[in-house]
Write an enzyme that holds these catalytic residues in place. Structure first.
Site, PDB file in Angstrom:
ATOM      1  N   LYS A 134      45.638  -2.419  -0.101  1.00  0.00           N
ATOM      2  CA  LYS A 134      45.917  -3.247   1.068  1.00  0.00           C
ATOM      3  C   LYS A 134      45.051  -4.516   1.051  1.00  0.00           C
ATOM      4  O   LYS A 134      44.068  -4.588   0.296  1.00  0.00           O
ATOM      5  CB  LYS A 134      45.646  -2.418   2.338  1.00  0.00           C
ATOM      6  CG  LYS A 134      46.599  -1.217   2.488  1.00  0.00           C
ATOM      7  CD  LYS A 134      46.298  -0.439   3.762  1.00  0.00           C
ATOM      8  CE  LYS A 134      47.297   0.685   3.977  1.00  0.00           C
ATOM      9  NZ  LYS A 134      47.056   1.410   5.249  1.00  0.00           N
TER      10      LYS A 134
ATOM     11  N   TYR B 217      57.198   0.016   7.166  1.00  0.00           N
ATOM     12  CA  TYR B 217      56.630   0.908   8.181  1.00  0.00           C
ATOM     13  C   TYR B 217      57.610   1.228   9.307  1.00  0.00           C
ATOM     14  O   TYR B 217      57.181   1.575  10.415  1.00  0.00           O
ATOM     15  CB  TYR B 217      55.343   0.295   8.757  1.00  0.00           C
ATOM     16  CG  TYR B 217      54.119   0.415   7.857  1.00  0.00           C
ATOM     17  CD1 TYR B 217      53.685   1.668   7.398  1.00  0.00           C
ATOM     18  CD2 TYR B 217      53.375  -0.699   7.491  1.00  0.00           C
ATOM     19  CE1 TYR B 217      52.555   1.785   6.591  1.00  0.00           C
ATOM     20  CE2 TYR B 217      52.231  -0.587   6.685  1.00  0.00           C
ATOM     21  CZ  TYR B 217      51.824   0.668   6.240  1.00  0.00           C
ATOM     22  OH  TYR B 217      50.706   0.800   5.461  1.00  0.00           O
TER      23      TYR B 217
ATOM     24  N   ASN C 204      42.036   0.892   6.188  1.00  0.00           N
ATOM     25  CA  ASN C 204      41.813   2.031   5.286  1.00  0.00           C
ATOM     26  C   ASN C 204      42.212   1.782   3.829  1.00  0.00           C
ATOM     27  O   ASN C 204      42.462   2.703   3.068  1.00  0.00           O
ATOM     28  CB  ASN C 204      42.429   3.313   5.858  1.00  0.00           C
ATOM     29  CG  ASN C 204      43.943   3.240   6.000  1.00  0.00           C
ATOM     30  OD1 ASN C 204      44.555   2.253   5.592  1.00  0.00           O
ATOM     31  ND2 ASN C 204      44.545   4.274   6.563  1.00  0.00           N
TER      32      ASN C 204
ATOM     33  N   HIS D  10      47.470   2.289   0.497  1.00  0.00           N
ATOM     34  CA  HIS D  10      48.690   2.968   0.937  1.00  0.00           C
ATOM     35  C   HIS D  10      49.190   3.860  -0.191  1.00  0.00           C
ATOM     36  O   HIS D  10      49.097   3.488  -1.359  1.00  0.00           O
ATOM     37  CB  HIS D  10      49.804   1.963   1.274  1.00  0.00           C
ATOM     38  CG  HIS D  10      51.132   2.644   1.469  1.00  0.00           C
ATOM     39  ND1 HIS D  10      51.487   3.228   2.662  1.00  0.00           N
ATOM     40  CD2 HIS D  10      52.143   2.918   0.596  1.00  0.00           C
ATOM     41  CE1 HIS D  10      52.677   3.809   2.528  1.00  0.00           C
ATOM     42  NE2 HIS D  10      53.094   3.633   1.276  1.00  0.00           N
TER      43      HIS D  10
ATOM     44  N   GLU E 205      60.374   3.646  -0.979  1.00  0.00           N
ATOM     45  CA  GLU E 205      59.361   2.583  -1.027  1.00  0.00           C
ATOM     46  C   GLU E 205      59.356   1.870  -2.380  1.00  0.00           C
ATOM     47  O   GLU E 205      59.238   0.648  -2.436  1.00  0.00           O
ATOM     48  CB  GLU E 205      57.980   3.164  -0.686  1.00  0.00           C
ATOM     49  CG  GLU E 205      57.891   3.569   0.783  1.00  0.00           C
ATOM     50  CD  GLU E 205      56.598   4.285   1.152  1.00  0.00           C
ATOM     51  OE1 GLU E 205      55.687   4.406   0.309  1.00  0.00           O
ATOM     52  OE2 GLU E 205      56.494   4.732   2.319  1.00  0.00           O
TER      53      GLU E 205
END
Ligand code: DAT
Ligand code: MG
Length: 151
Positions: A11, A51, A114, A117, A128
């Protein structure tokens, strides 16, 4: 277990913090095979699709904004059980619940930052990978050490 593929992304916070190499290193050292990778900045629209399952969550808008705020590293990794094993290697969604030794357990603190992914099931992995990569951006190749990784 089958030789499946999963979508992994470093990310924007992981990129900014210089953790890209560390994350790639772990999947490589494990024995998984990289079949696609690009450095890119995703649009908010693209992230809203990625998402979509979280559209009703209060953090959805902020999540899509942060994920589109800077470049990320989009990757597709292949291997036996890679979807589940990558999730184990990542740790829990909340870094505070993640054990030391996992990526989130070792390198981050807050759920909203975080750093990585990873697809959560084979079904979402397939969706995805198709959302992030064109077929010609994925490569089928033979790892020279494959016979030393698999029986
Ligand atoms: P994961 O990324 O572990 O698959 P998820 O799919 O439930 O977790 O959520 C996607 C991302 O959304 C997650 O990595 C960080 C963010 N997120 C999840 N729960 C959150 C919360 N309670 N507050 C803020 N951000 C959250
Ligand atoms: Mg998820």
């Amino acid at each position: 277990m089958v030789r499946e593929r999963t979508f992994i992304a470093v990310k924007p916070d992981g990129v900014q913090r210089g953790l890209t190499g560390e994350i790639i290193k772990r999947f490589e050292a494990k024995g998984f095979k990289l079949v696609g990778m690009k450095f890119m900045q995703a649009t908010e629209d693209h992230l809203k699709k990625h998402y979509a399952d979280l559209a009703d969550k209060p953090f959805y808008a902020g999540l899509c904004k942060y994920m589109s705020s800077g470049p990320l590293v989009a990757m597709c990794w292949e291997g036996t059980g890679v979807v589940k094993t990558a999730r184990t290697m990542m740790g829990e969604t909340r870094p505070a619940d993640s054990k030391p030794g996992t990526i989130r357990g070792d390198f981050c603190i807050e759920v909203g930052r975080n750093i990585i992914h990873g697809s959560d099931s084979v079904e979402s992995a397939n969706k995805e990978v198709a959302l992030w990569f064109k077929p010609e951006e994925l490569f089928s190749w033979t790892q020279s050490n494959e016979t030393w990784i698999y029986e």
